[in-house]
Design an enzyme around this catalytic site. Structure first.
Site, PDB file in Angstrom:
ATOM      1  N   ASN A   9      41.046  42.715  47.797  1.00  0.00           N
ATOM      2  CA  ASN A   9      40.306  41.401  48.418  1.00  0.00           C
ATOM      3  C   ASN A   9      41.318  40.093  48.443  1.00  0.00           C
ATOM      4  OD1 ASN A   9      38.566  39.239  48.510  1.00  0.00           O
ATOM      5  ND2 ASN A   9      37.719  39.445  46.524  1.00  0.00           N
ATOM      6  N   SER A  26      42.315  40.432  37.389  1.00  0.00           N
ATOM      7  CA  SER A  26      43.871  40.227  36.736  1.00  0.00           C
ATOM      8  C   SER A  26      44.489  41.878  36.915  1.00  0.00           C
ATOM      9  CB  SER A  26      43.904  39.656  35.552  1.00  0.00           C
ATOM     10  OG  SER A  26      43.465  38.355  35.740  1.00  0.00           O
ATOM     11  N   GLU A  83      33.362  42.873  37.195  1.00  0.00           N
ATOM     12  CA  GLU A  83      34.578  41.710  37.187  1.00  0.00           C
ATOM     13  C   GLU A  83      34.181  40.756  36.170  1.00  0.00           C
ATOM     14  OE1 GLU A  83      37.014  41.967  41.060  1.00  0.00           O
ATOM     15  OE2 GLU A  83      35.257  40.407  41.163  1.00  0.00           O
ATOM     16  N   HIS A 119      30.236  38.407  44.768  1.00  0.00           N
ATOM     17  CA  HIS A 119      31.624  38.452  44.087  1.00  0.00           C
ATOM     18  C   HIS A 119      31.257  36.764  43.462  1.00  0.00           C
ATOM     19  CE1 HIS A 119      35.780  36.936  43.382  1.00  0.00           C
ATOM     20  NE2 HIS A 119      36.022  38.364  43.542  1.00  0.00           N
ATOM     21  N   GLU A 173      32.889  34.357  43.099  1.00  0.00           N
ATOM     22  CA  GLU A 173      33.338  33.136  43.984  1.00  0.00           C
ATOM     23  C   GLU A 173      32.459  32.899  44.969  1.00  0.00           C
ATOM     24  OE1 GLU A 173      37.420  34.356  44.857  1.00  0.00           O
ATOM     25  OE2 GLU A 173      38.020  34.354  42.928  1.00  0.00           O
ATOM     26  N   GLY A 216      41.764  36.316  38.345  1.00  0.00           N
ATOM     27  CA  GLY A 216      42.497  35.236  38.761  1.00  0.00           C
ATOM     28  C   GLY A 216      43.222  34.451  37.758  1.00  0.00           C
ATOM     29  N   LYS A 270      40.735  37.492  49.832  1.00  0.00           N
ATOM     30  CA  LYS A 270      39.995  36.076  49.648  1.00  0.00           C
ATOM     31  C   LYS A 270      40.298  35.236  50.874  1.00  0.00           C
ATOM     32  CE  LYS A 270      39.855  36.864  44.735  1.00  0.00           C
ATOM     33  NZ  LYS A 270      39.783  36.468  43.544  1.00  0.00           N
TER      34      LYS A 270
HETATM   35  P1  PGA Z   1      42.266  38.970  40.661  1.00  0.00           P
HETATM   36  O1  PGA Z   1      40.950  38.792  41.564  1.00  0.00           O
HETATM   37  O2  PGA Z   1      42.685  40.255  40.882  1.00  0.00           O
HETATM   38  O3  PGA Z   1      43.058  37.947  41.360  1.00  0.00           O
HETATM   39  O4  PGA Z   1      41.894  38.564  39.323  1.00  0.00           O
HETATM   40  C1  PGA Z   1      39.938  39.934  41.312  1.00  0.00           C
HETATM   41  C2  PGA Z   1      38.730  39.640  42.397  1.00  0.00           C
HETATM   42  O5  PGA Z   1      38.356  38.527  42.544  1.00  0.00           O
HETATM   43  O6  PGA Z   1      38.258  40.432  42.883  1.00  0.00           O
END
Ligand code: PGA
Length: 250
Positions: free
Chosen positions: A8, A210, A164, A93, A95, A170, A10
């Protein structure tokens, strides 16, 4: 069934040139991979650039609207994504829930259209830090799944669910494999109840939050996940390559 690793990106990188460079480097790192199904989800404007260069790497989108065409300014439909060569769409997601006000009802409508046009949804589910502290993790997961999949019948269950934990996205705050394992088992049980044992066995459950080259293997081997959803580390070709290769060696 191969494990599924989803990148992803983003809202990165900032230009098409950089996106092409990143993709070329990722492709190089994955040149010997044939044991893991890899899906790259770049920002929408880069999909058509990456299409046609993908070979054994599949394409996905990070979001979509729920109608196929019409007067929906700013919307991108699953049909358009399919035409661009996408096979997967991330839905729900944390976000997009937070930044774009995506609700469970919207997620349900999106999943219906995604399935209708024969794309594969990757439904994201996970608790916030507060919900975990308040002991609501199981409730958040089961309610989230029920609402996202309400009234949906699968002829063939082409569904992926990503667990998640929001507090691990993140942040570098890693969910330990035992905790993640419990969440996976809960999702699995819920799927078996909703779709029956035989159909649920084809649903891949991914871990996200992460993930890096050091910890990727533990989510597959210790926690039992069928794949990973990778954010930050997917923007670094060496790290992303290490993740894919660490789980393809088994
Ligand atoms: P990350 O993000 O690996 O940076 O924690 C995972 C995600 O948002 O799918």
């Amino acid at each position: 069934m191969k494990p599924l690793v989803v990148a992803n990106w983003k809202m990165n990188p900032p230009t098409i040139t950089k996106a092409k460079e990143l993709f070329a480097l990722v492709k190089k790192e994955l040149r010997n991979n044939n044991r893991v199904e890899v899906v790259i989800c770049p920002p929408l404007p880069y999909l058509s650039v990456i299409k046609g260069h993908s070979q054994n790497i599949k394409l996905g989108a990070q979001n979509c609207f729920w109608e196929k065409t019409g007067a929906y300014t700013g919307g991108v439909s699953p049909l358009m994504l399919k035409d661009l060569g996408c096979q997967y769409v991330i839905v729900g997601h944390s976000e997009t829930r937070i930044n774009f006000g995506e609700t469970d009802e919207m997620i349900n409508k999106k999943i219906r259209t995604i399935i209708e046009v024969k794309l594969k949804p990757i439904l994201c589910i996970g608790e916030t830090e507060r919900e975990r502290k308040e002991g609501k993790t199981n409730l958040v997961i089961t309610r989230g799944i029920e609402k996202a999949l309400a009234g949906i019948q699968f002829e063939v269950v082409d569904l992926n669910i990503a667990y998640e934990p929001v507090w691990a996205i993140g942040t570098g705050n890693l969910c330990n494999p035992q905790m993640a394992r419990e969440a996976r088992l809960l999702i699995k049980e819920k799927m078996e109840k909703l779709f029956g044992f035989a159909a649920a066995k084809d649903i891949r459950i991914l871990y996200g939050g992460s993930v890096d080259g050091e910890n990727a293997k533990s989510f597959i081997e210790e926690a039992g996940f069928e794949g990973l959803l990778v954010g930050g580390a997917s923007l670094n070709p060496l790290k992303f390559g290490a993740i894919v290769n660490s789980i393809s060696l088994n």
